[in-house]
Design a protein around this motif. Structure first.
Motif, PDB file in Angstrom:
ATOM      1  N   ALA A  41      12.907  22.432  17.258  1.00  0.00           N
ATOM      2  CA  ALA A  41      12.931  22.582  15.788  1.00  0.00           C
ATOM      3  C   ALA A  41      14.496  22.229  15.451  1.00  0.00           C
ATOM      4  O   ALA A  41      14.587  21.737  14.163  1.00  0.00           O
ATOM      5  CB  ALA A  41      12.912  23.987  15.602  1.00  0.00           C
ATOM      6  N   GLU A  49      14.245  18.276  14.784  1.00  0.00           N
ATOM      7  CA  GLU A  49      13.272  17.807  13.937  1.00  0.00           C
ATOM      8  C   GLU A  49      13.425  18.548  12.499  1.00  0.00           C
ATOM      9  O   GLU A  49      13.102  17.790  11.517  1.00  0.00           O
ATOM     10  CB  GLU A  49      12.003  18.053  14.460  1.00  0.00           C
ATOM     11  CG  GLU A  49      11.466  17.275  15.759  1.00  0.00           C
ATOM     12  CD  GLU A  49      10.218  17.604  16.310  1.00  0.00           C
ATOM     13  OE1 GLU A  49       9.578  18.295  15.666  1.00  0.00           O
ATOM     14  OE2 GLU A  49       9.777  17.259  17.404  1.00  0.00           O
ATOM     15  N   CYS A  50      14.193  19.718  12.499  1.00  0.00           N
ATOM     16  CA  CYS A  50      14.139  20.272  11.442  1.00  0.00           C
ATOM     17  C   CYS A  50      15.404  20.628  10.891  1.00  0.00           C
ATOM     18  O   CYS A  50      16.013  21.568  11.484  1.00  0.00           O
ATOM     19  CB  CYS A  50      13.126  21.786  11.425  1.00  0.00           C
ATOM     20  SG  CYS A  50      13.041  22.557   9.940  1.00  0.00           S
ATOM     21  N   THR A  51      16.241  20.004  10.257  1.00  0.00           N
ATOM     22  CA  THR A  51      17.599  20.033   9.744  1.00  0.00           C
ATOM     23  C   THR A  51      17.586  20.225   8.333  1.00  0.00           C
ATOM     24  O   THR A  51      16.689  20.054   7.369  1.00  0.00           O
ATOM     25  CB  THR A  51      18.286  18.890  10.363  1.00  0.00           C
ATOM     26  OG1 THR A  51      17.943  17.942   9.662  1.00  0.00           O
ATOM     27  CG2 THR A  51      18.372  18.879  11.938  1.00  0.00           C
ATOM     28  N   ASP A  58      15.934  27.885   5.136  1.00  0.00           N
ATOM     29  CA  ASP A  58      15.494  26.664   6.035  1.00  0.00           C
ATOM     30  C   ASP A  58      14.431  26.218   5.319  1.00  0.00           C
ATOM     31  O   ASP A  58      13.469  26.558   4.832  1.00  0.00           O
ATOM     32  CB  ASP A  58      15.328  27.653   7.425  1.00  0.00           C
ATOM     33  CG  ASP A  58      16.398  28.025   7.873  1.00  0.00           C
ATOM     34  OD1 ASP A  58      17.599  27.408   7.762  1.00  0.00           O
ATOM     35  OD2 ASP A  58      16.462  28.903   8.617  1.00  0.00           O
ATOM     36  N   PRO A  92       4.174  23.148  13.378  1.00  0.00           N
ATOM     37  CA  PRO A  92       5.610  22.991  14.126  1.00  0.00           C
ATOM     38  C   PRO A  92       5.745  23.709  15.290  1.00  0.00           C
ATOM     39  O   PRO A  92       5.209  24.649  15.623  1.00  0.00           O
ATOM     40  CB  PRO A  92       6.558  23.683  12.999  1.00  0.00           C
ATOM     41  CG  PRO A  92       5.681  23.709  11.704  1.00  0.00           C
ATOM     42  CD  PRO A  92       4.331  23.865  12.148  1.00  0.00           C
ATOM     43  N   THR A 117      10.843  23.909   5.520  1.00  0.00           N
ATOM     44  CA  THR A 117       9.491  24.430   6.543  1.00  0.00           C
ATOM     45  C   THR A 117       9.271  23.113   7.737  1.00  0.00           C
ATOM     46  O   THR A 117       8.685  23.492   8.624  1.00  0.00           O
ATOM     47  CB  THR A 117       8.316  24.422   5.629  1.00  0.00           C
ATOM     48  OG1 THR A 117       8.243  23.026   4.879  1.00  0.00           O
ATOM     49  CG2 THR A 117       8.343  25.529   4.549  1.00  0.00           C
ATOM     50  N   CYS A 118       9.567  22.068   7.390  1.00  0.00           N
ATOM     51  CA  CYS A 118       9.547  20.917   8.182  1.00  0.00           C
ATOM     52  C   CYS A 118       8.103  20.890   8.761  1.00  0.00           C
ATOM     53  O   CYS A 118       7.788  20.794  10.031  1.00  0.00           O
ATOM     54  CB  CYS A 118      10.275  21.126   9.409  1.00  0.00           C
ATOM     55  SG  CYS A 118      12.121  21.148   8.838  1.00  0.00           S
TER      56      CYS A 118
END
Length: 231
Positions: free
Chosen positions: A177, A180-182, A154, A170, A156-157
C-alpha cells in the motif's frame, strides 16, 4: 445649328440628372453610416455578452477556490460538480470539488486550511461537522453567505475495473500500500448558509422530551389551577 427650342430640353435634363446623382450619393453615405453603426454595436456588445455568458455558466465559487493559491502538488487533479439553482429555486446550489494531492493528508490539510484563512474563511465549530464519523481531517468553515466543508483523507487507491473482470480489491499488505497508494484525496463542499441545516436552530435536548430531568424545576403552584367539577 440647333434652335433655342431644341437646346431647352438638354438644359432642363442636366440639372435633374445632377440632382438624382446627389440623392443617390446621400443614400449611399447613409447606408455606409448605418452599416458602420451596426458593426460597432455588434462589436461593442459581443464582448460584454461573451463575459456575461461565461459568468452565468461558470460558478464564481469555483473561481474563488481556484484563487486559494495552494501549491501545484496539492491540486494535481481537480474535478468539479455542481447541482441545484444559484437562485435557490427549489434547491439551492451545491458545489463539490474533488482534488488529488501528491502529498500526505496531514501536510495537505494544513496547506488548504492556511489558504482558506488567507481568503477570509473562518473556522466554524458546529455540531454535525462531520455528519458522521470519518477518517482523516474534517473541518468546517464560514465566509459571508457560504459554508464550506473540507475533508482530507488517504486515497482509496482502487484500480479501475477491466472490462469483463471484477474490480481488484487493494492488497492488505502495508508495504504494498505504501508503494502503490500515496498522496491524499481532498473533498470540498460549498453551500449557501441559508440552505445549510447546521446554521438553523438545532433540535433541543430538553430532558423532559428525552427522559427524566435530574434537576426538575418546581413552579410556585405545582398543581396549577384546579378545574371546578360540575355540581
Amino acid at each position: 445649328m440647333r434652335s433655342a427650342g431644341q437646346d431647352a430640353p438638354d438644359d432642363d435634363a442636366a440639372p435633374g440628372a445632377r440632382s438624382e446623382e446627389r440623392r443617390q450619393t446621400r443614400e449611399r453615405r447613409r447606408l455606409r453610416a448605418a452599416v458602420l453603426v451596426l458593426v460597432s454595436v455588434v462589436l461593442l456588445g459581443a464582448v460584454p455578452l461573451f463575459f456575461g455568458i461565461r459568468t452565468l455558466s461558470r460558478d464564481p465559487v469555483f473561481d474563488n477556490l481556484d484563487q486559494l493559491g495552494v501549491p501545484a502538488w496539492a491540486a494535481a487533479k481537480t474535478v468539479d460538480d455542481v447541482s441545484g439553482s444559484r437562485w435557490c429555486l427549489l434547491d439551492c446550489r451545491l458545489r463539490e470539488r474533488t482534488v488529488t494531492s501528491e502529498k500526505a493528508p496531514k501536510e495537505t490539510a494544513q496547506v488548504y486550511e492556511d489558504a482558506l484563512r488567507r481568503e477570509g474563511w473562518q473556522p466554524w465549530k458546529v455540531s454535525r461537522c462531520p455528519e458522521q464519523q470519518t477518517k482523516g481531517s474534517y473541518t468546517c468553515w464560514r465566509r459571508d453567505e457560504l459554508t464550506l466543508d473540507l475533508w482530507v483523507r488517504d486515497p482509496t487507491c482502487v484500480p479501475p475495473p477491466v472490462d469483463g473482470e471484477p474490480a481488484v480489491v487493494p492488497s492488505g499488505d502495508p508495504s504494498a500500500a505504501a508503494t502503490e497508494c500515496t498522496g491524499s484525496l481532498v473533498s470540498v463542499k460549498v453551500r449557501n448558509a441559508i440552505d445549510d441545516e447546521r446554521t438553523r436552530p438545532q433540535p433541543t435536548t430538553d430532558p423532559s422530551l428525552t427522559g427524566e430531568d435530574p434537576f426538575p424545576t418546581v413552579s410556585a403552584d405545582p398543581l396549577g389551577e384546579l378545574t371546578p367539577s360540575p355540581s
